[in-house]
Scaffold this motif. Sequence first.
Motif, PDB file in Angstrom:
ATOM      1  N   SER A 133      84.130  74.669 169.797  1.00 51.15           N
ATOM      2  CA  SER A 133      83.759  73.571 170.661  1.00 51.15           C
ATOM      3  C   SER A 133      83.142  72.337 170.099  1.00 51.15           C
ATOM      4  N   SER A 134      82.033  72.690 169.409  1.00 49.56           N
ATOM      5  CA  SER A 134      81.241  71.586 169.085  1.00 49.56           C
ATOM      6  C   SER A 134      81.945  70.822 167.887  1.00 49.56           C
ATOM      7  N   ARG A 135      82.867  71.521 167.011  1.00 47.87           N
ATOM      8  CA  ARG A 135      83.632  70.734 165.968  1.00 47.87           C
ATOM      9  C   ARG A 135      84.691  70.142 166.483  1.00 47.87           C
ATOM     10  N   MET A 136      85.349  70.467 167.489  1.00 48.79           N
ATOM     11  CA  MET A 136      86.617  69.886 167.975  1.00 48.79           C
ATOM     12  C   MET A 136      86.125  68.703 169.005  1.00 48.79           C
ATOM     13  N   ASN A 137      85.111  68.641 169.649  1.00 49.06           N
ATOM     14  CA  ASN A 137      84.578  67.386 170.337  1.00 49.06           C
ATOM     15  C   ASN A 137      84.269  66.042 169.569  1.00 49.06           C
ATOM     16  N   GLY A 138      83.716  66.375 168.236  1.00 46.73           N
ATOM     17  CA  GLY A 138      83.339  65.105 167.326  1.00 46.73           C
ATOM     18  C   GLY A 138      82.780  64.036 168.081  1.00 46.73           C
ATOM     19  N   ASP A 139      82.873  62.872 167.922  1.00 46.95           N
ATOM     20  CA  ASP A 139      82.227  61.918 168.307  1.00 46.95           C
ATOM     21  C   ASP A 139      82.341  61.619 170.211  1.00 46.95           C
ATOM     22  N   GLU A 140      83.298  62.642 170.558  1.00 44.61           N
ATOM     23  CA  GLU A 140      83.284  62.400 171.834  1.00 44.61           C
ATOM     24  C   GLU A 140      82.119  63.159 172.703  1.00 44.61           C
ATOM     25  N   GLY A 141      81.630  64.184 171.941  1.00 49.20           N
ATOM     26  CA  GLY A 141      80.328  65.032 172.391  1.00 49.20           C
ATOM     27  C   GLY A 141      79.280  64.019 172.282  1.00 49.20           C
ATOM     28  N   ASP A 142      79.060  63.182 171.266  1.00 51.39           N
ATOM     29  CA  ASP A 142      78.112  62.243 170.921  1.00 51.39           C
ATOM     30  C   ASP A 142      77.996  61.255 172.255  1.00 51.39           C
ATOM     31  N   ASN A 143      79.233  60.547 172.406  1.00 54.35           N
ATOM     32  CA  ASN A 143      79.362  59.579 173.443  1.00 54.35           C
ATOM     33  C   ASN A 143      79.030  60.197 174.868  1.00 54.35           C
ATOM     34  N   PHE A 144      79.373  61.637 175.165  1.00 58.16           N
ATOM     35  CA  PHE A 144      79.218  62.268 176.407  1.00 58.16           C
ATOM     36  C   PHE A 144      77.473  62.333 176.666  1.00 58.16           C
ATOM     37  N   ARG A 145      76.762  62.541 175.450  1.00 54.54           N
ATOM     38  CA  ARG A 145      75.359  62.684 175.556  1.00 54.54           C
ATOM     39  C   ARG A 145      74.829  61.602 175.724  1.00 54.54           C
ATOM     40  N   LYS A 146      75.147  60.523 175.139  1.00 58.86           N
ATOM     41  CA  LYS A 146      74.413  59.150 175.353  1.00 58.86           C
ATOM     42  C   LYS A 146      74.773  58.646 176.791  1.00 58.86           C
ATOM     43  N   ALA A 147      75.941  58.910 177.241  1.00 55.68           N
ATOM     44  CA  ALA A 147      76.235  58.540 178.586  1.00 55.68           C
ATOM     45  C   ALA A 147      75.386  59.183 179.724  1.00 55.68           C
ATOM     46  N   ALA A 148      75.219  60.412 179.179  1.00 57.18           N
ATOM     47  CA  ALA A 148      74.587  61.528 180.340  1.00 57.18           C
ATOM     48  C   ALA A 148      73.148  61.045 180.361  1.00 57.18           C
ATOM     49  N   VAL A 149      72.570  60.693 179.205  1.00 59.68           N
ATOM     50  CA  VAL A 149      71.070  60.185 179.110  1.00 59.68           C
ATOM     51  C   VAL A 149      70.882  59.018 180.073  1.00 59.68           C
ATOM     52  N   ASP A 150      71.647  57.850 179.673  1.00 52.48           N
ATOM     53  CA  ASP A 150      71.631  56.842 180.443  1.00 52.48           C
ATOM     54  C   ASP A 150      71.874  56.949 181.690  1.00 52.48           C
ATOM     55  N   ALA A 151      72.765  57.890 182.069  1.00 54.31           N
ATOM     56  CA  ALA A 151      73.187  58.033 183.779  1.00 54.31           C
ATOM     57  C   ALA A 151      71.979  58.611 184.425  1.00 54.31           C
ATOM     58  N   MET A 152      71.075  59.499 183.871  1.00 51.25           N
ATOM     59  CA  MET A 152      70.013  60.174 184.379  1.00 51.25           C
ATOM     60  C   MET A 152      68.933  59.085 184.417  1.00 51.25           C
ATOM     61  N   LEU A 153      68.859  58.084 183.704  1.00 48.82           N
ATOM     62  CA  LEU A 153      67.714  56.937 183.872  1.00 48.82           C
ATOM     63  C   LEU A 153      68.227  56.062 184.741  1.00 48.82           C
TER      64      LEU A 153
END
Length: 515
Positions: A133-153
Amino acid sequence: MTIQEMIARQQAIVSGARAAGRDLTAEERAEFDGMQRQIDAAGNTAQGAEGQGGEDPTGGARGMDNGNGQQGTDPTEAARQAVATERQRVSDITALCRQAGMDPAEYISNGATMDTVRQAAVDHLLAHGAPVSSRMNGDEGDNFRKAAVDAMLLRAGVNVQNPAQGAEEMRGYSLRDLAIECMARDGVGTTTSLLRMSKDDLWNEACRQFFNPTAAFPAILDNAIRKNIVQLYHEVPTTFQIWTTKGSVTDFKPTKDHSYLAGGAGEFLRVGENGELKADTPKTELLPQRQIDTFGRQFSMTRQAFINDDVGFITEMPGLYAMSAKRTINKQVYKILIDNPAIFDGVSLFDNAHSNLIANGDAPSIDTLQAAMLKLLHQKDPFGDSIMVEPKYVIVPVGYGFKLSQILETAQIDVTGIGSHTANALYQYRNKLQVIEEGALNVLAGDGNAIPWFVAGDQRYAKSLQVDYLNGQETPTIRRSEVPGRLGFVWDIWLDWGITAVDFRGITKNHGTTI
């Protein structure tokens, strides 16, 4: 070469240029175009027969029934479709192999299907011991985390500059929604199975994620807290940083107690014709040792906060500790001014021996402000030479700000013995002096007591108080930690600093009066 081999070669040429960050060379362009002409020509082989009789090579006219109940096909269109299909296959294989860390060339050249490549990718990832799961997501996983952080704020009302793509769509997520999305992406379970879990069971699963260094949910909480701490730390209104100097140390040991000082070099001597330059040894003076300490706190997100969907915790609680850290420094700085401790030479910071104290306390006025400024202008370096410290800051308790504005902004005043409409000597300093009104002076002095005020010089010419940080880091550090018996996520927050009176020549004090 077959069509597949030519397309694969074209893909290799383009990929090589992209990897090198350049355009195609003339030779590569010529090779690419030559293959393209051959590929296009493959769909036109039937046109020669059409030129002789206009008949379809399949035995019937184009678009007409060929006698066996089937419509004749256009060879050109069929060739184009074959080329498009092959290009899509090459593109899909290349993308999948890059995510899995494999070389796509072999699968492109041997005509492998996508199903075959997918199975090979899974086998490759399992063989190399990486979570799929972690390898197949690649950049998509990083983008999701950044979006989730900003969404919470954003949901908590924090001003986020340039939020990540997708943050607006996720700002309505509850903590439970975010945990489910993260766990599903991490392969903990399917979205359907996680949705069926109770909040309490989901919380228990989230706590287990705490020990997984690649888990998304705790990492998103960490990043949201860290981002909010940095923002609020810089926004909290304090004044110490305006007039003190900032320093940096590399460890917690006391610094050296001797150093070269500006002004410690000998005067330049006249050199006659064919004269000899005289050697000079810079003078040294005892300077204060500087040392830092660690200050910190610990806070946690409880099980109740998660179940109650308390998103505000992520912004409010860490933000309070970030502001507390900076206000603690601010209070410690002004406490030194109020307490007037002995400094490195054994004498109080403000003392007649330092020529920086006005013992008769008065409120700020034209006369008292001029007297304080003259104290700075008369200062000498440790070797007896005038250094003319230029006054720059007037540090006063709350209650004197308006009065100082009147003093500095009035061009003409009434002077006893001279008359009215007399030029105000301080008017020329209205753009040179910065008034700093600080409430910590009122609190530290105590109710009913005289509250002192100060005039500080330009830090370029003479220092007073200095705030040192470990390796220059001004913002607090956070670390998620495990506390036995604590039901929740726990974070440590700390900052390393030290405050030292490095010189007495850069500041002067008036004892002041009660306000």
